[in-house]
Motif scaffolding. Sequence first.
Motif, PDB file in Angstrom:
ATOM      1  N   GLY A 194      22.106  34.902  47.971  1.00 52.42           N
ATOM      2  CA  GLY A 194      20.742  34.987  47.470  1.00 52.42           C
ATOM      3  C   GLY A 194      20.589  34.275  46.141  1.00 52.42           C
ATOM      4  N   GLY A 195      21.721  34.058  45.449  1.00 53.51           N
ATOM      5  CA  GLY A 195      21.689  33.359  44.176  1.00 53.51           C
ATOM      6  C   GLY A 195      22.763  32.294  44.071  1.00 53.51           C
ATOM      7  N   VAL A 196      23.412  32.002  45.204  1.00 59.34           N
ATOM      8  CA  VAL A 196      24.503  31.021  45.194  1.00 59.34           C
ATOM      9  C   VAL A 196      23.946  29.658  44.783  1.00 59.34           C
ATOM     10  N   CYS A 197      24.673  29.023  43.874  1.00 64.59           N
ATOM     11  CA  CYS A 197      24.277  27.713  43.374  1.00 64.59           C
ATOM     12  C   CYS A 197      25.542  26.935  43.032  1.00 64.59           C
ATOM     13  N   PRO A 198      25.418  25.638  42.809  1.00 65.01           N
ATOM     14  CA  PRO A 198      26.609  24.830  42.507  1.00 65.01           C
ATOM     15  C   PRO A 198      26.974  24.784  41.028  1.00 65.01           C
ATOM     16  N   PHE A 199      26.431  25.688  40.223  1.00 66.85           N
ATOM     17  CA  PHE A 199      26.672  25.682  38.778  1.00 66.85           C
ATOM     18  C   PHE A 199      27.479  26.905  38.368  1.00 66.85           C
ATOM     19  N   ALA A 200      28.402  26.717  37.428  1.00 64.82           N
ATOM     20  CA  ALA A 200      29.202  27.823  36.885  1.00 64.82           C
ATOM     21  C   ALA A 200      29.908  28.599  38.001  1.00 64.82           C
ATOM     22  N   VAL A 201      30.470  27.844  38.947  1.00 63.89           N
ATOM     23  CA  VAL A 201      31.222  28.483  40.031  1.00 63.89           C
ATOM     24  C   VAL A 201      32.682  28.646  39.618  1.00 63.89           C
ATOM     25  N   ASN A 202      33.411  29.417  40.401  1.00 61.03           N
ATOM     26  CA  ASN A 202      34.825  29.632  40.108  1.00 61.03           C
ATOM     27  C   ASN A 202      35.596  28.314  40.181  1.00 61.03           C
TER      28      ASN A 202
ATOM     29  N   ILE B 153      23.850  34.944  36.704  1.00 64.96           N
ATOM     30  CA  ILE B 153      22.800  34.146  36.054  1.00 64.96           C
ATOM     31  C   ILE B 153      23.146  33.904  34.592  1.00 64.96           C
ATOM     32  N   ASP B 154      23.804  34.856  33.949  1.00 65.76           N
ATOM     33  CA  ASP B 154      24.211  34.655  32.562  1.00 65.76           C
ATOM     34  C   ASP B 154      25.241  33.532  32.449  1.00 65.76           C
ATOM     35  N   LYS B 155      26.157  33.452  33.434  1.00 69.12           N
ATOM     36  CA  LYS B 155      27.135  32.352  33.460  1.00 69.12           C
ATOM     37  C   LYS B 155      26.428  31.010  33.634  1.00 69.12           C
ATOM     38  N   VAL B 156      25.417  30.983  34.492  1.00 67.50           N
ATOM     39  CA  VAL B 156      24.684  29.744  34.737  1.00 67.50           C
ATOM     40  C   VAL B 156      23.890  29.341  33.497  1.00 67.50           C
ATOM     41  N   LYS B 157      23.237  30.312  32.863  1.00 64.28           N
ATOM     42  CA  LYS B 157      22.493  30.000  31.630  1.00 64.28           C
ATOM     43  C   LYS B 157      23.443  29.469  30.551  1.00 64.28           C
ATOM     44  N   GLU B 158      24.595  30.084  30.431  1.00 65.47           N
ATOM     45  CA  GLU B 158      25.588  29.623  29.457  1.00 65.47           C
ATOM     46  C   GLU B 158      26.022  28.195  29.790  1.00 65.47           C
ATOM     47  N   TYR B 159      26.223  27.926  31.068  1.00 63.59           N
ATOM     48  CA  TYR B 159      26.597  26.581  31.521  1.00 63.59           C
ATOM     49  C   TYR B 159      25.529  25.573  31.097  1.00 63.59           C
ATOM     50  N   PHE B 160      24.260  25.876  31.381  1.00 65.16           N
ATOM     51  CA  PHE B 160      23.183  24.949  31.028  1.00 65.16           C
ATOM     52  C   PHE B 160      22.938  24.895  29.524  1.00 65.16           C
TER      53      PHE B 160
ATOM     54  N   GLU C 202      19.149  25.392  28.941  1.00 61.38           N
ATOM     55  CA  GLU C 202      19.014  26.797  29.335  1.00 61.38           C
ATOM     56  C   GLU C 202      17.553  27.198  29.551  1.00 61.38           C
ATOM     57  N   GLU C 203      16.655  26.649  28.731  1.00 62.40           N
ATOM     58  CA  GLU C 203      15.242  27.035  28.852  1.00 62.40           C
ATOM     59  C   GLU C 203      14.611  26.563  30.154  1.00 62.40           C
ATOM     60  N   ARG C 204      15.255  25.651  30.865  1.00 64.95           N
ATOM     61  CA  ARG C 204      14.715  25.187  32.158  1.00 64.95           C
ATOM     62  C   ARG C 204      15.015  26.147  33.299  1.00 64.95           C
ATOM     63  N   VAL C 205      15.927  27.099  33.088  1.00 69.54           N
ATOM     64  CA  VAL C 205      16.215  28.113  34.114  1.00 69.54           C
ATOM     65  C   VAL C 205      15.013  29.049  34.193  1.00 69.54           C
TER      66      VAL C 205
ATOM     67  N   PRO D 167      17.412  24.294  43.041  1.00 64.37           N
ATOM     68  CA  PRO D 167      18.521  25.180  43.392  1.00 64.37           C
ATOM     69  C   PRO D 167      18.389  26.515  42.644  1.00 64.37           C
ATOM     70  N   ALA D 168      19.033  27.543  43.188  1.00 65.87           N
ATOM     71  CA  ALA D 168      19.092  28.845  42.521  1.00 65.87           C
ATOM     72  C   ALA D 168      19.957  28.726  41.268  1.00 65.87           C
ATOM     73  N   CYS D 169      19.967  29.809  40.487  1.00 64.75           N
ATOM     74  CA  CYS D 169      20.745  29.816  39.244  1.00 64.75           C
ATOM     75  C   CYS D 169      21.602  31.072  39.100  1.00 64.75           C
ATOM     76  N   GLY D 170      22.172  31.543  40.202  1.00 63.83           N
ATOM     77  CA  GLY D 170      23.124  32.641  40.116  1.00 63.83           C
ATOM     78  C   GLY D 170      22.553  34.027  40.348  1.00 63.83           C
ATOM     79  N   SER D 171      21.250  34.130  40.567  1.00 69.85           N
ATOM     80  CA  SER D 171      20.655  35.429  40.874  1.00 69.85           C
ATOM     81  C   SER D 171      19.627  35.251  41.985  1.00 69.85           C
TER      82      SER D 171
END
Length: 160
Positions: A96-104, A3-10, A16-19, A123-127
């Motif tokens: 449970g937290g898979v999303c299309p953002f900040a993936v490998n 989730i931290d990777k996703v927040k950083e991405y957004f 980020e505040e929309r997560v 969509p989820a956000c990594g958590s």
Amino acid sequence: MAIDKVKEYFREYGMEERVQEFDVSSATVELAAAALHCEPQRIAKTLSFMVENEAVLIVAAGDAKIDNPKYKAEFGKKAKMLSPIEVETLVGHAVGGVCPFAVNEGIKVYLDVSLRRFDTVFPACGSSNSAIELTIAELEKYSGYAKWVDVCKGYQDDSV
């Protein structure tokens, strides 16, 4: 954590505040819908598959299920979902937290047409307790999708 990777991405886009993070689990479509107080079909679930020795993600509506003949027609082989360990290792997010953002690096993202009937989806956000509300255009932009696909069944085109 993912989730931290996703927040950083957004954060790069000032979003980020929309997560949203919840005190309850959002790890399944039903739990996410309850946490968000929305219809289950508006949950944009991200499914992980192996295609030609590469992990791919398919983002689909919460009420859609993979249609094996359609999947085979699109990808040339039978659908083979990744194991939870493969998902975390190859994609970078836990089940449970898979999303299309900040993936490998190198992960292809496909958006299923089952999502097109909605103005916004979640969509989820990594958590397993997070989500973000995005328009379809935003989902296209931030997922870095390869293309739209039609590989699902079980959803109603006329229900919103």
